[in-house]
Design a protein around this motif. Structure first.
Motif, PDB file in Angstrom:
ATOM      1  N   ARG A 106       0.833  -1.196   0.000  1.00 42.22           N
ATOM      2  CA  ARG A 106       0.000   0.000   0.000  1.00 42.22           C
ATOM      3  C   ARG A 106       0.874   1.255   0.000  1.00 42.22           C
ATOM      4  O   ARG A 106       0.998   1.862  -1.036  1.00 42.22           O
ATOM      5  CB  ARG A 106      -0.971  -0.038   1.173  1.00 42.22           C
ATOM      6  CG  ARG A 106      -1.909  -1.235   1.041  1.00 42.22           C
ATOM      7  CD  ARG A 106      -2.881  -1.389   2.153  1.00 42.22           C
ATOM      8  NE  ARG A 106      -2.274  -1.370   3.465  1.00 42.22           N
ATOM      9  CZ  ARG A 106      -2.948  -1.334   4.594  1.00 42.22           C
ATOM     10  NH1 ARG A 106      -4.254  -1.271   4.571  1.00 42.22           N
ATOM     11  NH2 ARG A 106      -2.350  -1.352   5.755  1.00 42.22           N
ATOM     12  N   HIS A 107       1.410   1.660   1.100  1.00 40.06           N
ATOM     13  CA  HIS A 107       2.258   2.860   1.176  1.00 40.06           C
ATOM     14  C   HIS A 107       1.702   4.012   0.349  1.00 40.06           C
ATOM     15  O   HIS A 107       2.401   4.633  -0.442  1.00 40.06           O
ATOM     16  CB  HIS A 107       3.698   2.516   0.769  1.00 40.06           C
ATOM     17  CG  HIS A 107       4.450   1.819   1.849  1.00 40.06           C
ATOM     18  ND1 HIS A 107       4.273   0.482   2.111  1.00 40.06           N
ATOM     19  CD2 HIS A 107       5.343   2.268   2.739  1.00 40.06           C
ATOM     20  CE1 HIS A 107       5.040   0.139   3.122  1.00 40.06           C
ATOM     21  NE2 HIS A 107       5.696   1.200   3.530  1.00 40.06           N
ATOM     22  N   HIS A 108       0.433   4.305   0.531  1.00 43.01           N
ATOM     23  CA  HIS A 108      -0.259   5.321  -0.261  1.00 43.01           C
ATOM     24  C   HIS A 108       0.319   6.723  -0.094  1.00 43.01           C
ATOM     25  O   HIS A 108       0.288   7.514  -1.033  1.00 43.01           O
ATOM     26  CB  HIS A 108      -1.746   5.357   0.093  1.00 43.01           C
ATOM     27  CG  HIS A 108      -2.460   4.083  -0.194  1.00 43.01           C
ATOM     28  ND1 HIS A 108      -2.644   3.610  -1.468  1.00 43.01           N
ATOM     29  CD2 HIS A 108      -3.035   3.182   0.629  1.00 43.01           C
ATOM     30  CE1 HIS A 108      -3.313   2.476  -1.419  1.00 43.01           C
ATOM     31  NE2 HIS A 108      -3.557   2.189  -0.158  1.00 43.01           N
ATOM     32  N   ALA A 109       0.809   7.051   1.092  1.00 42.77           N
ATOM     33  CA  ALA A 109       1.274   8.411   1.355  1.00 42.77           C
ATOM     34  C   ALA A 109       2.724   8.644   0.925  1.00 42.77           C
ATOM     35  O   ALA A 109       3.209   9.763   0.982  1.00 42.77           O
ATOM     36  CB  ALA A 109       1.118   8.727   2.844  1.00 42.77           C
ATOM     37  N   THR A 110       3.395   7.606   0.496  1.00 44.51           N
ATOM     38  CA  THR A 110       4.796   7.734   0.087  1.00 44.51           C
ATOM     39  C   THR A 110       4.868   8.329  -1.317  1.00 44.51           C
ATOM     40  O   THR A 110       4.182   7.853  -2.220  1.00 44.51           O
ATOM     41  CB  THR A 110       5.475   6.345   0.114  1.00 44.51           C
ATOM     42  OG1 THR A 110       5.333   5.800   1.430  1.00 44.51           O
ATOM     43  CG2 THR A 110       6.948   6.429  -0.241  1.00 44.51           C
ATOM     44  N   PRO A 111       5.701   9.363  -1.515  1.00 44.63           N
ATOM     45  CA  PRO A 111       5.830   9.943  -2.858  1.00 44.63           C
ATOM     46  C   PRO A 111       6.243   8.882  -3.883  1.00 44.63           C
ATOM     47  O   PRO A 111       7.000   7.960  -3.568  1.00 44.63           O
ATOM     48  CB  PRO A 111       6.919  11.003  -2.681  1.00 44.63           C
ATOM     49  CG  PRO A 111       6.913  11.320  -1.219  1.00 44.63           C
ATOM     50  CD  PRO A 111       6.517  10.046  -0.521  1.00 44.63           C
ATOM     51  N   THR A 112       5.759   9.028  -5.107  1.00 43.24           N
ATOM     52  CA  THR A 112       5.927   8.004  -6.138  1.00 43.24           C
ATOM     53  C   THR A 112       7.369   7.541  -6.351  1.00 43.24           C
ATOM     54  O   THR A 112       7.604   6.331  -6.397  1.00 43.24           O
ATOM     55  CB  THR A 112       5.295   8.467  -7.461  1.00 43.24           C
ATOM     56  OG1 THR A 112       3.900   8.693  -7.232  1.00 43.24           O
ATOM     57  CG2 THR A 112       5.445   7.414  -8.550  1.00 43.24           C
ATOM     58  N   PRO A 113       8.359   8.413  -6.481  1.00 43.40           N
ATOM     59  CA  PRO A 113       9.726   7.894  -6.699  1.00 43.40           C
ATOM     60  C   PRO A 113      10.220   7.003  -5.554  1.00 43.40           C
ATOM     61  O   PRO A 113      10.783   5.938  -5.774  1.00 43.40           O
ATOM     62  CB  PRO A 113      10.580   9.162  -6.824  1.00 43.40           C
ATOM     63  CG  PRO A 113       9.616  10.238  -7.211  1.00 43.40           C
ATOM     64  CD  PRO A 113       8.315   9.873  -6.549  1.00 43.40           C
ATOM     65  N   GLU A 114       9.955   7.445  -4.316  1.00 37.58           N
ATOM     66  CA  GLU A 114      10.360   6.649  -3.145  1.00 37.58           C
ATOM     67  C   GLU A 114       9.532   5.364  -3.067  1.00 37.58           C
ATOM     68  O   GLU A 114      10.047   4.297  -2.720  1.00 37.58           O
ATOM     69  CB  GLU A 114      10.183   7.483  -1.886  1.00 37.58           C
ATOM     70  CG  GLU A 114      10.648   6.793  -0.624  1.00 37.58           C
ATOM     71  CD  GLU A 114      10.417   7.654   0.610  1.00 37.58           C
ATOM     72  OE1 GLU A 114      10.355   7.061   1.703  1.00 37.58           O
ATOM     73  OE2 GLU A 114      10.273   8.882   0.487  1.00 37.58           O
TER      74      GLU A 114
END
Length: 174
Positions: free
Chosen positions: A36-44
């Protein structure tokens, strides 16, 4: 007879931090991961997904992705139609049926019990959770405050085909 899908799942999220790596190692071989990690910016998020995918390959784990964008190494999607294994979140009977209609192989029914990942959310309880899944032509996976003990003592007999967790996989053994 072996299930065509994992029966033990890890749901990832940002609050796991470095405990994610311990959880991935504790997940049984052949288990599944919903990244999931929805809040993580796309590159990271892409870099983290690549690291998780490498562990999944090494350990024989099935990796599905929630949200966008698409990543190399995913074997399916969570919460949307797509190629590969389709898993679906369901908090109500209506959402469970929507998952089936969208082609889901598995429906994650939650929250079965109180959980740290959704503080204050009203838990369904085992019987209401089982009623959501009852009679569906797809497998139901219990999620929310579930661990191996609760699954075996209370949920397997209600028809759940497995369980998913966040914290249960990251806890130290012993």
């Amino acid at each position: 007879m072996r299930a065509r899908h994992p029966d033990r799942w890890l749901m990832t999220d940002e609050r796991q931090g470095e405990a994610l790596w311990r959880a991935l190692e504790r997940l049984p071989r052949g288990g599944g991961i919903v990244f999931r990690h929805h809040a993580t910016p796309t590159p990271e998020r892409a870099r983290l997904f690549a690291r998780v995918a490498a562990v999944a390959r090494r350990r024989g784990l099935v990796l599905v992705r929630a949200g966008a964008p698409r990543f190399r190494g995913e074997r399916g999607r969570h919460g949307r139609r797509g190629p590969g294994l389709v898993t679906w979140p369901a908090h109500t009977r209506r959402e469970a049926i929507a998952g089936f209609r969208a082609g889901a192989t598995l429906v994650f029914v939650s929250p079965v019990f109180a959980t740290r990942s959704h503080p204050g959310a009203r838990a369904l309880g085992p019987l209401r959770a089982a009623a959501i899944a009852r009679g569906l032509p797809v497998a139901a996976i219990a999620l929310g405050g579930v661990d191996e003990r609760r699954y075996h003592r209370r949920l397997r007999a209600l028809g759940f085909a497995g369980y998913a967790a966040i914290d249960a996989w990251g806890r130290p053994t012993g």
